[in-house]
Design an enzyme around this catalytic site. Structure first.
Site, short mmCIF file in Angstrom:
data_model
loop_
_atom_site.label_atom_id
_atom_site.label_comp_id
_atom_site.label_asym_id
_atom_site.label_seq_id
_atom_site.Cartn_x
_atom_site.Cartn_y
_atom_site.Cartn_z
NE ARG A 223 -4.37 -1.13 0.17
CZ ARG A 223 -4.10 -2.61 -0.97
NH1 ARG A 223 -3.29 -2.70 -1.71
NH2 ARG A 223 -5.51 -2.88 -1.02
CD GLU A 252 -2.87 3.23 -5.73
OE1 GLU A 252 -1.92 3.00 -4.98
OE2 GLU A 252 -3.64 2.55 -5.84
CG HIS A 270 -3.20 -0.65 -6.84
ND1 HIS A 270 -3.66 -0.19 -5.59
CD2 HIS A 270 -3.32 -2.03 -6.66
CE1 HIS A 270 -3.83 -1.14 -4.76
NE2 HIS A 270 -3.69 -2.22 -5.30
C1 8YV Z 1 -6.52 -5.65 -6.15
C2 8YV Z 1 -5.20 -5.39 -3.82
O1 8YV Z 1 -6.51 -5.38 -7.44
O2 8YV Z 1 -6.03 -7.23 -3.47
C3 8YV Z 1 -5.56 -6.20 -2.95
O3 8YV Z 1 -5.47 -5.78 -1.65
O4 8YV Z 1 -4.62 -4.26 -3.66
C4 8YV Z 1 -5.30 -5.22 -5.50
O5 8YV Z 1 -4.25 -5.70 -5.93
C5 8YV Z 1 -7.91 -4.89 -5.59
O6 8YV Z 1 -7.78 -5.17 -4.13
C6 8YV Z 1 -8.97 -5.06 -6.35
O7 8YV Z 1 -10.00 -4.42 -5.56
#
Ligand code: 8YV
Length: 305
Positions: A223, A252, A270
């Site tokens: 993150r 972001e 991302h």
């Molecule tokens: C996903 C992510 O694409 O899984 C996670 O926590 O950060 C991502 O890579 C995202 O959550 C899709 O909603």
């Protein structure tokens, strides 16, 4: 069931729940399928009187106002398993990319700005024989470590607690637990693989960056708020670290503009879990959670709340 979505997701991943009402307005929904890029706010939760389940599409759930869900007695689930290998793949690819300068070379060749071909031109750094320091040795950290060990790297890690003997035995490779400070001092690559909570905001700040080797690279596929992006820009400008590769950003989708100008920085939008295979598997995991919730099979849920 009436199921609302914050984002349009692949139809083929939702065949098992296709007999239900999909993409209903939130006000009528029993279930909301949420994604990281569209925050599930208190207002949304309070404006959905029938809502009982937020089935997050993703492992990270800092996009959801959990407090509001708790107040309303809404259950929250996530998709921890299908995200493991694609995210580890991207972290590994970013390590290669920043150390072997592949994106930079590609860009410069296309722009006609490359150094001439030559034995002592266009040099980069090997991963082989180097130390990878993983902060957050959960499932994704372990999948990254497996790749690194197979490539001839040493692995050290830092977690809130060291892995137990059984977990270490299951890994099948060596990974030494160290303090965060030691990790920062000895790692040639520092990879962030921990979930976000406010306590770990800026776990990589100016002080942490100064502890890293000037030859080390920072990799972030977790993150954005783990890293103080201003401090990172300063560390890169002043040569406190050798480079950074990141898939996530503090603000972001905004990216601190200086990062866009730096050759020793690799940027990705991302997309850690963003493979077709990963997306379909995440849809399936969302379906598993929705159906288990509907059947009251609590032990089958990936429970967040
Ligand atoms: C996903 C992510 O694409 O899984 C996670 O926590 O950060 C991502 O890579 C995202 O959550 C899709 O909603």
């Amino acid at each position: 069931m009436h199921i609302a979505f914050t984002t349009l997701l692949p139809e083929e991943g939702f065949r098992r729940i296709a007999s239900h009402e999909l993409y209903t307005p939130l006000e009528q929904a029993d279930v909301l399928v949420s994604t990281f890029d569209k925050p599930v706010t208190r207002e949304m939760i309070m404006s959905a009187p029938k809502l009982q389940l937020v089935a997050n599409f993703g492992v990270g759930f800092n996009n959801i106002d959990l407090e509001a869900c708790r107040e309303r007695g809404i259950r929250v689930t996530n998709t921890p398993n299908p995200v493991i290998e694609p995210t580890a793949e991207l972290a590994f690819a970013l390590m290669h990319d920043v150390a072997r300068r592949t994106a930079e070379f590609d860009r410069k060749l296309r722009e006609g700005k490359a150094e001439p071909f030559g034995v002592m031109n266009n040099l980069s750094h090997s991963l082989y024989g180097k130390t990878l320091g993983i902060i957050g040795m959960g499932r994704i950290g372990q999948a990254l470590a497996r790749r690194a060990v197979a490539s001839g790297m040493r692995v050290v890690y830092h977690n809130r607690r060291p892995l137990g003997d059984e977990a270490i035995r299951r890994l099948g490779y060596e990974a030494r637990y160290v303090s965060k400070e030691e990790l920062l001092q000895i790692a040639d690559f520092v990879s962030l693989n921990l979930p976000y909570t406010p306590e770990v905001k800026h776990i990589i700040d100016g002080k942490a960056l100064r502890m890293m080797k000037p030859t080390a690279y920072l990799i972030n596929t977790a993150r954005g708020a783990h890293v103080d992006e201003q401090a990172l820009v300063k560390a890169l400008k002043e040569g406190e670290i050798a480079g950074a590769a990141m898939d996530v950003y503090e603000h972001e989708p905004q990216i601190t503009p200086e990062l866009l100008e730096m050759d020793n920085v690799v940027l990705s939008p991302h997309t850690g879990t963003g493979t077709w295979e990963g997306r379909i598997a995440m849809c399936e995991n969302v379906c598993d959670n929705i159906l288990a919730w509907q059947n009251n099979e609590i032990d089958k849920l990936n429970i967040v709340l």
